[in-house]
Design a protein around this motif. Structure first.
Motif, mmCIF file in Angstrom:
data_model
loop_
_atom_site.group_PDB
_atom_site.id
_atom_site.type_symbol
_atom_site.label_atom_id
_atom_site.label_comp_id
_atom_site.label_asym_id
_atom_site.label_seq_id
_atom_site.Cartn_x
_atom_site.Cartn_y
_atom_site.Cartn_z
ATOM 1 N N THR A 102 0.948 -1.791 -0.153
ATOM 2 C CA THR A 102 0.284 -0.200 -0.087
ATOM 3 C C THR A 102 0.516 1.391 -0.022
ATOM 4 O OG1 THR A 102 -1.893 -1.363 0.981
ATOM 5 C CG2 THR A 102 -1.763 1.682 1.165
ATOM 6 N N SER A 103 0.478 1.884 -0.947
ATOM 7 C CA SER A 103 1.578 3.344 -1.107
ATOM 8 C C SER A 103 1.040 4.068 -1.144
ATOM 9 C CB SER A 103 1.639 3.418 -2.550
ATOM 10 O OG SER A 103 2.340 2.870 -3.373
ATOM 11 N N THR A 104 2.008 5.173 -0.025
ATOM 12 C CA THR A 104 1.898 6.511 1.099
ATOM 13 C C THR A 104 2.239 7.798 0.584
ATOM 14 O OG1 THR A 104 1.833 7.010 3.120
ATOM 15 C CG2 THR A 104 3.542 5.875 2.499
ATOM 16 N N SER A 105 2.405 8.527 1.300
ATOM 17 C CA SER A 105 2.812 9.884 0.777
ATOM 18 C C SER A 105 3.526 10.285 1.644
ATOM 19 C CB SER A 105 1.439 10.835 0.051
ATOM 20 O OG SER A 105 0.393 11.199 1.247
ATOM 21 N N THR A 106 4.284 11.816 1.282
ATOM 22 C CA THR A 106 4.990 12.544 2.159
ATOM 23 C C THR A 106 4.574 13.085 3.173
ATOM 24 O OG1 THR A 106 6.935 12.787 0.568
ATOM 25 C CG2 THR A 106 7.032 14.776 2.689
ATOM 26 N N GLU A 107 4.910 13.103 4.146
ATOM 27 C CA GLU A 107 4.600 13.811 4.982
ATOM 28 C C GLU A 107 4.979 15.722 5.792
ATOM 29 O OE1 GLU A 107 3.517 12.118 8.980
ATOM 30 O OE2 GLU A 107 2.459 10.794 8.406
ATOM 31 N N HIS A 108 4.696 16.596 5.378
ATOM 32 C CA HIS A 108 5.472 18.028 5.588
ATOM 33 C C HIS A 108 4.540 18.899 7.026
ATOM 34 C CE1 HIS A 108 7.154 18.401 1.353
ATOM 35 N NE2 HIS A 108 5.680 17.956 1.233
ATOM 36 N N ARG A 109 6.147 18.654 7.381
ATOM 37 C CA ARG A 109 5.771 19.045 8.940
ATOM 38 C C ARG A 109 6.271 20.520 9.359
ATOM 39 N NH1 ARG A 109 6.374 14.544 12.211
ATOM 40 N NH2 ARG A 109 5.947 12.848 10.927
ATOM 41 N N ASP A 110 4.715 21.615 9.933
ATOM 42 C CA ASP A 110 5.053 23.041 9.348
ATOM 43 C C ASP A 110 4.956 23.191 10.994
ATOM 44 O OD1 ASP A 110 4.754 23.519 6.536
ATOM 45 O OD2 ASP A 110 3.471 22.850 6.860
ATOM 46 N N GLY A 111 5.800 24.136 11.250
ATOM 47 C CA GLY A 111 5.546 24.448 12.824
ATOM 48 C C GLY A 111 6.671 24.698 13.521
ATOM 49 N N PRO A 112 7.453 25.468 14.398
ATOM 50 C CA PRO A 112 8.458 25.647 14.789
ATOM 51 C C PRO A 112 9.519 24.267 15.578
ATOM 52 C CG PRO A 112 6.856 26.437 16.714
ATOM 53 C CD PRO A 112 5.717 25.496 15.853
ATOM 54 N N GLN A 113 10.240 24.651 14.957
ATOM 55 C CA GLN A 113 11.364 23.299 15.079
ATOM 56 C C GLN A 113 11.318 22.767 16.582
ATOM 57 O OE1 GLN A 113 15.030 24.308 13.901
ATOM 58 N NE2 GLN A 113 14.401 24.392 11.705
ATOM 59 N N HIS A 135 8.070 20.182 16.242
ATOM 60 C CA HIS A 135 8.152 19.311 15.371
ATOM 61 C C HIS A 135 9.539 19.979 14.492
ATOM 62 C CE1 HIS A 135 3.766 19.214 14.311
ATOM 63 N NE2 HIS A 135 3.428 21.062 14.928
ATOM 64 N N PRO A 136 10.659 18.467 14.460
ATOM 65 C CA PRO A 136 11.670 18.950 14.515
ATOM 66 C C PRO A 136 11.812 18.181 12.740
ATOM 67 C CG PRO A 136 11.514 16.843 16.123
ATOM 68 C CD PRO A 136 10.675 17.668 16.141
ATOM 69 N N LEU A 137 11.387 17.746 12.859
ATOM 70 C CA LEU A 137 11.381 17.153 10.853
ATOM 71 C C LEU A 137 10.652 17.866 9.568
ATOM 72 C CD1 LEU A 137 10.984 12.822 11.475
ATOM 73 C CD2 LEU A 137 12.962 14.779 11.276
ATOM 74 N N ALA A 138 11.032 18.593 8.731
ATOM 75 C CA ALA A 138 10.543 19.142 7.876
ATOM 76 C C ALA A 138 9.563 18.353 7.219
ATOM 77 C CB ALA A 138 11.667 19.812 7.732
ATOM 78 N N SER A 139 10.015 17.284 7.260
ATOM 79 C CA SER A 139 9.123 15.976 6.406
ATOM 80 C C SER A 139 9.627 15.273 6.546
ATOM 81 C CB SER A 139 9.078 16.251 4.631
ATOM 82 O OG SER A 139 10.783 16.395 4.116
ATOM 83 N N LEU A 140 8.526 13.868 6.397
ATOM 84 C CA LEU A 140 8.699 12.661 6.872
ATOM 85 C C LEU A 140 8.643 11.839 5.176
ATOM 86 C CD1 LEU A 140 9.750 9.514 8.293
ATOM 87 C CD2 LEU A 140 7.043 10.331 9.128
ATOM 88 N N HIS A 141 9.324 11.246 3.844
ATOM 89 C CA HIS A 141 9.130 10.889 3.228
ATOM 90 C C HIS A 141 8.871 8.617 3.824
ATOM 91 C CE1 HIS A 141 10.561 14.142 0.961
ATOM 92 N NE2 HIS A 141 10.599 14.492 1.857
ATOM 93 N N ALA A 142 8.093 7.861 3.191
ATOM 94 C CA ALA A 142 7.454 6.869 3.239
ATOM 95 C C ALA A 142 7.159 6.737 2.105
ATOM 96 C CB ALA A 142 7.048 6.202 4.892
ATOM 97 N N PRO A 143 7.507 5.676 1.611
ATOM 98 C CA PRO A 143 6.792 5.262 0.092
ATOM 99 C C PRO A 143 5.586 3.924 0.376
ATOM 100 C CG PRO A 143 9.424 4.639 0.239
ATOM 101 C CD PRO A 143 8.819 5.307 1.652
ATOM 102 N N PHE A 144 5.839 3.512 1.587
ATOM 103 C CA PHE A 144 4.689 2.336 1.740
ATOM 104 C C PHE A 144 4.192 2.380 3.273
ATOM 105 C CE2 PHE A 144 7.889 0.465 -1.389
ATOM 106 C CZ PHE A 144 6.531 0.657 -2.220
ATOM 107 N N LEU A 145 3.022 2.172 3.444
ATOM 108 C CA LEU A 145 2.346 1.813 4.616
ATOM 109 C C LEU A 145 2.776 0.209 5.158
ATOM 110 C CD1 LEU A 145 -1.106 3.108 4.369
ATOM 111 C CD2 LEU A 145 0.671 3.943 5.000
ATOM 112 N N TYR A 146 2.896 -0.213 6.585
ATOM 113 C CA TYR A 146 3.533 -1.054 6.955
ATOM 114 C C TYR A 146 2.306 -2.609 7.047
ATOM 115 C CZ TYR A 146 6.946 -3.867 10.185
ATOM 116 O OH TYR A 146 6.967 -4.644 10.156
#
Length: 224
Positions: free
Chosen positions: A45-56, A59-70
């Protein structure tokens, strides 16, 4: 980068002649440079990038990339990779990370940092799965590979056995940057195999930010 891709293709082809390609989840024979057989691939099952907005700090990660669901074939392949000593699965699984390649390339990553294992866990397992994936990905991105930039200073419990709150507590303060000048002012990509709550990646990103990194992104095979 094109020369590196050509070299990797030739090395993969030579390896396939010696040891035919096998499905990463079930060991069925598969065509050259194919990660899963058709039956196992049907469970992805494919998934998409999560973008994190807000103070570091939040949200210390600017984005999380994951091609698939586990789940399905991904779950089986990761289990074999990590817990059954199948380090050779790093190459086909790294190819899956490249599905996020165009997005990662646009980030202009300076260095790739694998999430480290504690030394005792590394001795038990014999290898750090994130480092094996990260080395191949760094080459593909034309970025520096910094496997020693972070160290895990806290021997944590296995995250899979804990609740969400327990996972957050378990990894709090678990990482430390070895040398700030390895990360300062750089665009950093953290690499791990799976993200569930994201607690491990967030704590690693906090340690990277403490070393004055410019921005921190992350990529995993799958998120639960």
């Amino acid at each position: 980068m094109d020369r590196w891709k050509d070299t990797m293709f030739l090395l993969d082809a030579a390896g396939a002649l010696v040891a035919p390609e096998r499905c990463a989840a079930c060991d069925a024979r598969v065509p050259f440079r194919t990660v899963f057989c058709s039956a196992c691939a049907a469970t992805l099952t494919s998934t998409s990038t999560e973008h994190r907005d807000g103070p570091q700090a939040l949200h210390p990660l600017a984005s999380l990339h994951a091609p698939f669901l586990y789940g399905g074939a991904i779950s089986a392949a990761v289990t074999r990779f990590k817990y059954e000593g199948r380090s050779e699965l790093a190459r086909p699984l790294a190819h899956l990370l490249l599905r996020a390649g165009p997005q990662l390339t646009s980030l202009a990553i300076d260095c790739v940092v694998p999430v480290p294992l504690h030394p005792t866990r590394l001795v038990e397992r014999g290898f750090n799965q994130a480092a094996l994936l990260g080395r191949l990905l760094a080459r593909r991105l034309g970025a520096a590979f910094e496997p020693r930039a972070l160290t895990r200073i806290k021997a944590t419990e296995a995250q899979a056995t804990l609740s969400r709150e327990g996972r957050l507590r378990n990894v709090r303060g678990a990482f430390e940057a070895r040398q700030a000048d390895w990360l300062a002012n750089r665009r950093v990509l953290l690499v791990d195999d799976v993200a569930t709550t994201g607690a491990t990646l967030a704590e690693a990103a906090i340690a990277v930010h403490a070393a004055k990194a410019h921005i921190v992104h992350a990529v995993v095979l799958a998120r639960a």
